[in-house]
Structure formats: C-alpha cells, structure tokens
Scaffold this active site. Structure first.
Site, PDB file in Angstrom:
ATOM      1  CE  LYS A 126      55.773  80.801  50.510  1.00 34.88           C
ATOM      2  NZ  LYS A 126      54.645  80.913  49.503  1.00 34.88           N
ATOM      3  CG  HIS A 175      56.625  77.906  53.005  1.00 32.70           C
ATOM      4  ND1 HIS A 175      56.665  78.915  54.207  1.00 32.70           N
ATOM      5  CD2 HIS A 175      55.360  77.597  52.834  1.00 32.70           C
ATOM      6  CE1 HIS A 175      55.547  79.282  54.478  1.00 32.70           C
ATOM      7  NE2 HIS A 175      54.682  78.283  53.538  1.00 32.70           N
TER       8      HIS A 175
END
Length: 288
Positions: free
Chosen positions: A170, A166
């Site tokens: 995040k 990600h």
C-alpha cells in the site's frame, strides 16, 4: 382457452462494466465478481502498458470469455456503461476525463487524492454520475455511522486514536478509510480534522510530541505482510476505553460493495455520491 399468449417479459440488458487495473489483485477480484453476476457484463479491461496488455482479462478464470486488456483508455471504455477504478490518483483522473467524454459512469475506490484532485472529480460529476468512497465495504460504511454515534455520545471527554494496518504494497498512509473515520469523528465532535489531526509522534517537543493534547485525533499506520485492511478507532477515557474495529479478510467485500455501487448508478445521469447513498444510510439520523 383461446387467444394469443402474451409476449414474454423483456429481460433488462446487463449493465456493461469496465475495470481499471485489470491485472492487479483488486482488478481480478472485481472481474471475478462481475463474471459471476448475471445482471452485469464485463466489456472493458484497462491497465498500464506491460505484459498483461493484449491478454484476455478473464484468462485467470480459465475458459471464460472476456475482453482483451488494453492501455488505450478510450478503447477500454467504448462499450461500457460504468467504470470501476481502484488504481492511483493520476490514472483515475485520466480515466475520468475520457468517461466524461463518452458518458460513462464511474465507481472510484482509489485513495490518496489531494483537495485539488477531489475538486476535479466533483467537476467531472457535473456531467457523469460517480460513486466515490475510500472504502467500498458495506461493513466499513456501517462502522462510519457507528463512529458518528459514539463520538456524539462520548463527547470531548475521550481521547481518540485511529489505528490502521495494511499490506506491504500500500502506497498511501494513513489509509483513505482511516482518514474518513477521522473526518467522521471530528465532524461529530465539532472539530476540523485538518486542525486537530496528529500523524506522527517522536520525542518530547509540542505540538505533535510530548503530552497528548485532548482535542487531537491521532493516527497510526502499520504496513506489513498481506494484511487486507484493519481499522480500529479507540476512544480512551478515564477508567474505560471503547474500541470500534473493522477487519477485512478478503478483497471480496470491496468487490461486492463496488457492484452495488454500479447498480445504484444505473439510471442516474450525473452527481457525486458516496457509499452511504448506495446503502441508503446517508440520511440516517445519528443521535446520542
């Protein structure tokens, strides 16, 4: 011909939707999708105190009418049928408390809840209808079914690793989607993920390091750049390996799945549902 023409059919009222985290990347994607949907109407926009509060939620779309962003939860939800929330656990729980008071349904894409917080959400769902999923993508939820099928067919003869990547912003790891994938595989194999998950390996000492135990399910997390979300489940056997992968190139997939969840909740008074319910695949049989 004579007589009175029949009345024109009534068009159903658009579903009124509020968005939490309205000024964030996901919030804007949701707002754009709602504005583009004739059966939905944006009636509320929530965010934490900051420069976006007091601004028109649709300003980034140009001259498009829309509600003002507010940090007053009750004001933001007052005219909504459903809230879509992709924020953080503490914020989502605060929003749900007001949703229950006002009778507002909720679609929750927030991840990182602990077991006690999940129990709170289940309690809220006794009074209002909620769809909660670690990933709203239609593709990801189809992949979950494929993973259950693969795990049942392959059995205990394959090592299982979950790899996810990600963007740098995040905050939770592993991702909620990766954990859900692990839970699905563990359940299909008759294991408890709490007992068999390995989240880090370093050095030589057991149990989380050294030679790999066959019954474990490993997780690896990558954070960097602007990666929207990549997930791979690797089944590694002797002489072969199977990889089931889903890659998101745009948050639009999460937005469109969320809107399907909003429509699913219309007419439902209470209950806790998942995206498999929304997609009608909850009861789909998975066989080897």
């Amino acid at each position: 011909m004579s007589g009175t023409a029949p009345p024109a059919p009534e068009h159903p009222r658009p579903l009124r939707v509020a968005v939490a985290g309205a000024s964030g990347r996901m919030g804007r994607m949701l707002i754009e999708a709602i504005v583009a949907s004739p059966d939905l109407r944006l009636t509320g926009a929530l965010d934490i105190a900051g420069p976006s509060v007091g601004q028109r939620a649709t300003a980034f779309l140009g001259d498009v009418p829309g509600p003002t962003i507010t940090d007053d939860i009750r004001a933001g939800l007052q005219s909504a049928d459903t809230l879509i929330d992709f924020t953080r656990p503490a914020g989502t729980l605060a929003h749900l408390g007001v949703c229950r008071e006002l009778g507002v349904k909720a679609v929750i894409g927030t991840t990182g809840f602990d077991e006690a917080e999940k129990a709170q959400i289940a309690e809220f769902a006794r009074d209002v209808a909620i769809v909660m999923a670690p990933n709203m993508s239609v593709g990801v939820n189809v992949v979950l079914k494929l993973l259950a099928m693969a795990a049942k067919a392959l059995g205990d003869g394959y090592d299982v690793e979950v790899i996810e990547a990600h963007h740098r912003h995040k905050i939770d790891a592993p991702s909620g989607t990766a954990l859900k994938m692990g839970e699905v595989v563990a359940a299909a194999l008759g294991r408890d993920l709490k007992e068999c998950a390995v989240y880090a390996r370093d050095g030589y000492s057991a149990p989380d390091r050294g030679e790999r135990a066959r019954s474990t399910i490993g997780f690896s997390s990558i954070r960097g750049g602007d990666i929207v979300g990549d997930h791979t489940v690797l089944f590694a056997g002797d002489g072969e390996r199977i990889e089931i992968t889903h890659k998101s190139s745009s948050r639009a997939t999460y937005a469109q799945g969320s809107l399907r969840a909003v429509r699913f909740l219309a007419g439902r008074a209470n209950g806790l549902f998942g995206m498999d319910d929304v997609l009608g695949i909850a009861a789909a049989e998975v066989s080897a």
